[in-house]
Design an enzyme around this catalytic site. Structure first.
Site, PDB file in Angstrom:
ATOM      1  N   GLU A  91      40.761  20.879 -75.239  1.00 42.82           N
ATOM      2  CA  GLU A  91      39.832  21.976 -75.532  1.00 42.82           C
ATOM      3  C   GLU A  91      39.546  22.024 -77.030  1.00 42.82           C
ATOM      4  O   GLU A  91      40.096  21.259 -77.817  1.00 42.82           O
ATOM      5  CB  GLU A  91      40.424  23.327 -75.103  1.00 42.82           C
ATOM      6  CG  GLU A  91      39.996  23.813 -73.735  1.00 42.82           C
ATOM      7  CD  GLU A  91      38.572  24.344 -73.707  1.00 42.82           C
ATOM      8  OE1 GLU A  91      37.838  24.176 -74.720  1.00 42.82           O
ATOM      9  OE2 GLU A  91      38.170  24.896 -72.679  1.00 42.82           O
ATOM     10  N   ARG A 127      46.802  34.758 -73.444  1.00 48.16           N
ATOM     11  CA  ARG A 127      46.777  33.792 -74.540  1.00 48.16           C
ATOM     12  C   ARG A 127      45.359  33.731 -75.098  1.00 48.16           C
ATOM     13  O   ARG A 127      44.408  34.170 -74.447  1.00 48.16           O
ATOM     14  CB  ARG A 127      47.231  32.411 -74.084  1.00 48.16           C
ATOM     15  CG  ARG A 127      46.344  31.756 -73.041  1.00 48.16           C
ATOM     16  CD  ARG A 127      46.767  30.315 -72.795  1.00 48.16           C
ATOM     17  NE  ARG A 127      46.026  29.663 -71.735  1.00 48.16           N
ATOM     18  CZ  ARG A 127      44.831  29.100 -71.866  1.00 48.16           C
ATOM     19  NH1 ARG A 127      44.200  29.145 -73.043  1.00 48.16           N
ATOM     20  NH2 ARG A 127      44.228  28.504 -70.842  1.00 48.16           N
ATOM     21  N   ASN A 172      42.015  31.554 -76.244  1.00 45.68           N
ATOM     22  CA  ASN A 172      41.467  30.409 -75.527  1.00 45.68           C
ATOM     23  C   ASN A 172      40.394  29.617 -76.251  1.00 45.68           C
ATOM     24  O   ASN A 172      40.405  28.400 -76.196  1.00 45.68           O
ATOM     25  CB  ASN A 172      40.894  30.863 -74.174  1.00 45.68           C
ATOM     26  CG  ASN A 172      40.573  29.693 -73.267  1.00 45.68           C
ATOM     27  OD1 ASN A 172      41.424  28.832 -73.063  1.00 45.68           O
ATOM     28  ND2 ASN A 172      39.356  29.644 -72.739  1.00 45.68           N
ATOM     29  N   GLU A 202      45.371  32.929 -65.105  1.00 45.54           N
ATOM     30  CA  GLU A 202      43.970  32.857 -64.674  1.00 45.54           C
ATOM     31  C   GLU A 202      43.719  33.711 -63.438  1.00 45.54           C
ATOM     32  O   GLU A 202      42.904  33.369 -62.569  1.00 45.54           O
ATOM     33  CB  GLU A 202      43.549  31.403 -64.421  1.00 45.54           C
ATOM     34  CG  GLU A 202      43.746  30.511 -65.630  1.00 45.54           C
ATOM     35  CD  GLU A 202      43.352  29.058 -65.388  1.00 45.54           C
ATOM     36  OE1 GLU A 202      42.795  28.765 -64.308  1.00 45.54           O
ATOM     37  OE2 GLU A 202      43.611  28.226 -66.277  1.00 45.54           O
ATOM     38  N   ASN A 227      35.401  32.048 -72.419  1.00 46.09           N
ATOM     39  CA  ASN A 227      35.125  30.823 -73.160  1.00 46.09           C
ATOM     40  C   ASN A 227      34.029  31.086 -74.182  1.00 46.09           C
ATOM     41  O   ASN A 227      33.316  32.073 -74.102  1.00 46.09           O
ATOM     42  CB  ASN A 227      34.765  29.672 -72.219  1.00 46.09           C
ATOM     43  CG  ASN A 227      35.961  28.807 -71.896  1.00 46.09           C
ATOM     44  OD1 ASN A 227      36.527  28.150 -72.767  1.00 46.09           O
ATOM     45  ND2 ASN A 227      36.391  28.827 -70.631  1.00 46.09           N
ATOM     46  N   ASP A 285      32.454  26.079 -69.112  1.00 47.10           N
ATOM     47  CA  ASP A 285      33.601  26.134 -70.015  1.00 47.10           C
ATOM     48  C   ASP A 285      33.083  26.380 -71.430  1.00 47.10           C
ATOM     49  O   ASP A 285      32.263  27.266 -71.642  1.00 47.10           O
ATOM     50  CB  ASP A 285      34.427  24.853 -69.877  1.00 47.10           C
ATOM     51  CG  ASP A 285      35.900  25.074 -70.179  1.00 47.10           C
ATOM     52  OD1 ASP A 285      36.216  25.449 -71.320  1.00 47.10           O
ATOM     53  OD2 ASP A 285      36.738  24.846 -69.283  1.00 47.10           O
TER      54      ASP A 285
END
Length: 294
Positions: free
Chosen positions: A19, A102, A104, A123, A150, A200
């Site tokens: 990522e 967390r 991201n 999730e 995202n 994403d």
């Protein structure tokens, strides 16, 4: 609509959840992370040299800062990474964030502010939201009540910011000014176009179009400023996470991918999954502003 471009495997990073790919123009390198393996990677396209540093927890992103360091988002807050020492130093916790969350994904805007999101690590809970980091101050800003955030992504002019609700398969947009962010409104319903894939990490190109990786979709997609799908590019991996424009002319597309939800049979179909990829982009990106730390 589909653009047939050769895609290169640059680095077999064996990422569980690659990522946060970003071009560091000052250093001439690509930074990206493997969230689940706690790795901060760098890759030099001129030499092919690469290495990773293990972070002290799940690391969602790393952004070059104006003091020569990198500002990073980890599971428990913001950290400063010292590239010369390969060390992490905690800067701040995010006020009010649940322990099960967390950080991201993130971006900067033209004023050096950082826009980032949080999410439930399992999730499953809609406990994620977006924040703004401005010279040491962290404030909630943008949509909330999201399971997997995202982005955000900001355009070159700095007047639009895009927020992704991955689970809902939607991208939102809001007006942006030096004073803050407006109300988010619908931009693209990716679920209607790619029902089996999930949007994403987004990024904006120099023509004000929005690109997004498609998790479970095996491609990246490009949308016009009006939210219309204009192009897709097939990728040699199923779970595509994030794209960044880089290189001297910002016409190289760097793309990260993931393997954490893939079976052995899936890996046989996509043996390059988990890699860092690149392609020669049909349009250019633009330089990202460095984080203004203080």
């Amino acid at each position: 609509m589909e653009i047939d471009l050769p895609v290169r495997q640059l680095l077999n990073a064996d990422s569980k959840l690659g990522e946060g790919v970003l071009w560091d123009a000052a250093r001439g390198v690509v930074w990206f992370v493997d969230i689940k393996q706690h790795r901060l990677w760098h890759y030099d396209p001129d030499t092919g040299s690469n290495s990773f540093t293990e972070a002290p927890g799940q690391i969602g992103w790393a952004l070059p800062a104006d003091n020569g360091m990198l500002l990073c988002g980890l599971q428990d807050g913001l950290y400063v990474f010292h590239p010369e020492l390969s060390t992490f130093e905690k800067l701040a916790a995010v006020p009010g964030e649940p322990a099960a969350n967390r950080l991201n994904d993130a971006c900067t805007d033209p004023w050096g502010r950082v826009w980032f999101g949080s999410m439930d690590d399992t999730e499953s809970a809609a406990s994620g939201r977006f924040y703004c980091f401005d010279r040491g101050e962290i404030t909630p800003a943008g949509p909330s009540g999201i399971t997997i955030t995202n982005g955000p992504a900001v355009n070159a002019q700095g007047d639009r910011i895009y927020f992704t609700d991955t689970t809902a398969q939607k991208i939102m947009v809001a007006n942006l000014t030096p004073d803050g962010v407006g109300e988010a409104r619908p931009f693209a319903d990716t679920g209607a176009l790619f029902p089996d894939a999930y949007p994403d990490g987004p990024v904006v190109d120099a023509e004000d179009h929005v690109w997004t990786g498609l998790y479970l979709g095996g491609r990246v997609a490009r949308f016009s400023p009006d939210g219309e799908l204009t192009a897709t590019i097939d990728m040699p991996a199923r779970d595509i996470t994030k794209l960044a424009f880089g290189g001297a002319d910002f016409r190289t597309g760097y793309v990260t991918s993931a393997t954490k939800n893939m079976t052995e049979d899936d890996m046989a179909l996509y043996p390059q999954a988990g890699s860092l990829f690149a392609f020669d982009a049909p349009v250019a990106g633009f330089a990202q502003t460095r984080v203004r730390i203080g």
